[in-house]
Design an enzyme around this catalytic site. Structure first.
Site, PDB file in Angstrom:
ATOM      1  CB  CYS A 261      33.639  45.561  25.297  1.00 40.89           C
ATOM      2  SG  CYS A 261      34.139  45.297  26.993  1.00 40.89           S
TER       3      CYS A 261
ATOM      4  CD  GLU B 133      32.055  45.637  19.982  1.00 46.75           C
ATOM      5  OE1 GLU B 133      31.829  46.820  19.648  1.00 46.75           O
ATOM      6  OE2 GLU B 133      32.485  45.314  21.094  1.00 46.75           O
TER       7      GLU B 133
ATOM      8  CD1 TRP C 147      23.470  50.452  26.182  1.00 46.14           C
ATOM      9  CD2 TRP C 147      23.435  48.240  26.494  1.00 46.14           C
ATOM     10  NE1 TRP C 147      23.856  49.855  25.008  1.00 46.14           N
ATOM     11  CE2 TRP C 147      23.843  48.499  25.169  1.00 46.14           C
ATOM     12  CE3 TRP C 147      23.326  46.909  26.914  1.00 46.14           C
ATOM     13  CZ2 TRP C 147      24.150  47.476  24.263  1.00 46.14           C
ATOM     14  CZ3 TRP C 147      23.638  45.895  26.023  1.00 46.14           C
ATOM     15  CH2 TRP C 147      24.041  46.185  24.717  1.00 46.14           C
ATOM     16  CG  ASN C 148      27.994  46.347  28.053  1.00 48.10           C
ATOM     17  OD1 ASN C 148      28.262  47.324  28.744  1.00 48.10           O
ATOM     18  ND2 ASN C 148      28.902  45.688  27.378  1.00 48.10           N
TER      19      ASN C 148
ATOM     20  CD  GLU D  36      38.962  50.194  29.728  1.00 47.16           C
ATOM     21  OE1 GLU D  36      38.997  49.350  28.802  1.00 47.16           O
ATOM     22  OE2 GLU D  36      39.905  50.366  30.509  1.00 47.16           O
ATOM     23  CG  LEU D  37      37.145  53.514  23.495  1.00 51.35           C
ATOM     24  CD1 LEU D  37      37.896  54.350  22.487  1.00 51.35           C
ATOM     25  CD2 LEU D  37      35.957  54.280  24.054  1.00 51.35           C
TER      26      LEU D  37
ATOM     27  N   PRO E  89      24.877  57.564  33.551  1.00 48.29           N
ATOM     28  CG  PRO E  89      23.087  56.762  34.839  1.00 48.29           C
ATOM     29  CD  PRO E  89      23.876  58.010  34.530  1.00 48.29           C
TER      30      PRO E  89
ATOM     31  N   GLY F 171      32.317  52.639  26.351  1.00 45.69           N
ATOM     32  CA  GLY F 171      31.279  52.606  25.326  1.00 45.69           C
ATOM     33  C   GLY F 171      31.912  52.405  23.962  1.00 45.69           C
ATOM     34  CB  SER F 172      30.544  52.900  20.604  1.00 48.24           C
ATOM     35  OG  SER F 172      30.195  54.263  20.693  1.00 48.24           O
TER      36      SER F 172
END
Ligand code: NAD
Ligand code: SSN
Length: 524
Positions: free
Chosen positions: A333, A428, A198-199, A299-300, A223, A277-278
């Site tokens: 991130c 984080e 969502w970011n 992409e974490l 999404p 995401g995470s």
């Protein structure tokens, strides 16, 4: 109805669910802020048909056979934005079949044909920048200026990858056999499952979809449940510019996210999963993808360090830490999570940074006075609050902010005298907290910076060119900002090492993740 302007008759006709707007529990402890954010008017879209409340499959807007819906809320006010069909594994499977059929013809188009369509899509995004930014601010909370920036950033991936679509060169390998010749060609991997957070509701999609389409792949996108409307608006533009049916499909889901994820990861027709995401979810998706040996791009999460050496340009370091740390209210991130400041510039740096942060204006993203919007939801606030409380209880000094303002708002915060036993050092925060640690030597700080399982981005400021080379080489991250806190662009490779992920997005490398190299050995 909160937004009569946006409830087009098309949407009303298609949705059979109740549309009574709701407000989630919204405990705003600062009454003045509450009044300000709830009284801000949501701008009317110039083109209302960009606001879609249906799934997008095979170029059709649909909620076929779906009775369940989920609600999307404005994070600044917690007022309902709208409802979407809550799709599951069955619909995902259907969308994968559609994408597989479309792949047969899309993969046979020329790079130039794909180039032309991506350029048109880029232009359509820029022509509708204000409307796309309005949808983005509304569902994500970031300021309208930032949202416009994200739309331009997102669109740039289509322009960039359009130009890469015509450059997927193969190779000719010098032969060691007189009667044989060796060549390689590049071919699209097939249907790609795309899962985004969502970011960055627009840019995390276009960075993947631009590369996938340029390569000749088709996609099924899931999404973030908090921000699906940006994804759907992009599909409306894709349809208008002539992207063929089935090439792009969007499955909105909230309750069934793990079923949808499992279907994307285990369905043998899907040849690749691209996820942002995470790290926890990335690991799960990777293990679910192993049964069918899919390619993965991950992409974490990050835990970026930002080092300020005593030979740095302190004013530049402060301006850049503000851009890096507080972009998207700290929900990126690549946001600096651990800020290491060399001992003899610490007092100057921390005092000047805190002064600047105290001037930030928190509020609704549509309020022109707002510099920083809300966090995405109460879960995000809880994590920030927990990190601040943990730090203060262990002796950190509160130099600015530190308070939950109610709803999803948290004061932009500066914490000084941080120590490595505090949560922020290892986790984080994903929020507006600048955490300052002191250090003495280069070796000490490089070791501290690398002492994490994450390796997405790192930054440092120094005027010593020798140190700049050495430290940049020693930091264990996929990206390093030297004398800059702003590193993202369509031209440069975005991605991490260690538990921050696999693969590179954007840049001349971005298409590689969506391509199979085929070696052809040709007897003469
Ligand atoms: N490296 C990058 O490029 C990058 C970019 C943005 C965000 N992030 C990271 O993302 C995290 C914040 O985003 P988040 O909280 O939305 O992350 P998240 O991992 O919870 O969610 C990301 C996406 O995964 C989906 N998801 C969640 N559980 C799933 C499951 N079981 N199966 C399939 N899909 C599932 C979510 O619905 C969402 O669409 C941070 O750690 C941040 O660093 C990384
Ligand atoms: O949040 C992660 C992506 C941010 C970016 O692309 O700069």
């Amino acid at each position: 109805m909160l937004r009569p302007a946006l409830q087009s008759s098309f949407i009303k006709a298609c949705l059979n669910s109740s549309r009574t707007p709701t407000i989630r529990k919204f405990n705003m402890s600062v009454p003045a802020l509450r009044t300000i954010v709830t009284s801000v008017a949501i701008p009317k879209l110039k083109d209302q048909s960009l606001f879609k409340e249906l799934a997008f499959i095979n170029n059709e807007w649909t909620n076929k056979n779906i009775t369940e819906t989920f609600t999307v809320y404005d994070p600044a006010t917690d007022k309902e934005i709208g409802k979407l069909p809550d799709m599951g594994a069955k619909e995902t499977k259907g969308a994968i079949e559609v994408a597989s059929t479309a792949f047969k013809s899309w993969s046979q188009t020329t790079g130039k044909q794909r180039h032309d369509l991506l350029i048109k899509w880029y232009q359509a995004m820029m022509d509708n920048q204000d409307d796309l930014a309005t949808i983005l601010t509304w569902e994500n909370g970031k300021t309208f200026a930032e949202a416009k920036g994200e739309v331009a950033y997102a669109a740039s991936f289509y322009e960039w990858f359009a130009e890469e679509a015509v450059r997927t060169y193969g190779t000719v390998i010098p032969s060691h056999m007189p009667n044989q010749r060796f060549i390689t060609i590049k071919q699209p991997v097939g249907v790609v499952g795309i899962i985004t957070p969502w970011n960055f509701p627009a840019a995390m999609i276009t960075r993947k979809v631009g590369a996938a389409l340029a390569a000749g792949c088709t996609v099924v996108i899931k999404p973030g449940a908090e921000t699906p409307y940006s994804a759907l608006a992009l599909c409306e533009l894709a349809k208008r510019v002539g992207i063929p049916a089935g090439v792009i499909n969007v499955i909105p889901t909230h309750k069934h996210v793990s079923d949808v994820g499992k279907e994307l990861c285990s369905n043998p027709t899907v040849k690749k999963i691209s996820f942002t995401g995470s790290t926890a979810v990335g690991k799960l998706l990777m293990s679910q993808s192993s049964g069918t040996m899919k390619k993965v791009s991950m992409e974490l999460g990050g835990n970026a360090s930002f080092i300020v050496f005593d030979d740095a340009d302190i004013s530049a370091a402060i301006d850049n830490i503000i851009a890096c740390k507080f972009r998207g209210t700290g929900q990126t991130c690549v946001s600096a999570n651990r800020i290491y400041v060399q001992k003899n510039v610490y007092t100057e740096f921390s005092t000047r940074l805190a002064e600047k942060v105290k001037q930030f204006q928190v509020g609704h993203g549509f309020d022109s006075k707002t510099t920083h919007g809300p966090l995405i939801n109460s879960k995000g606030v809880e994590k920030v609050q927990k990190h601040v409380e943990d730090a203060v209880s262990k002796g950190a000094e509160l130099l600015a902010g530190g308070k939950h303002l109610g709803g999803s708002f948290f004061e932009p915060t500066v914490l000084g005298n941080m120590t490595t036993d505090m949560c922020i050092h290892t986790e984080e925060t994903f929020g507006p907290v600048a955490a300052l640690f002191q250090f003495e030597s280069e070796d000490e700080v490089v070791e501290l910076a690398n002492n994490t399982p994450f390796g997405l981005a790192s930054y440092f400021f120094s005027r010593d060119i020798g140190r700049c080379w050495k430290v940049a080489e020693r930091l264990e991250t996929g990206m390093v900002g030297v004398n800059t806190g702003v590193i993202s662009s369509c031209y440069t490779p975005f991605g991490g090492v260690k538990e921050s992920g696999l693969g590179r997005e954007g840049s001349y490398m971005g298409v590689d993740d969506y391509i199979n190299v085929k070696y052809i050995s040709m007897g003469l």
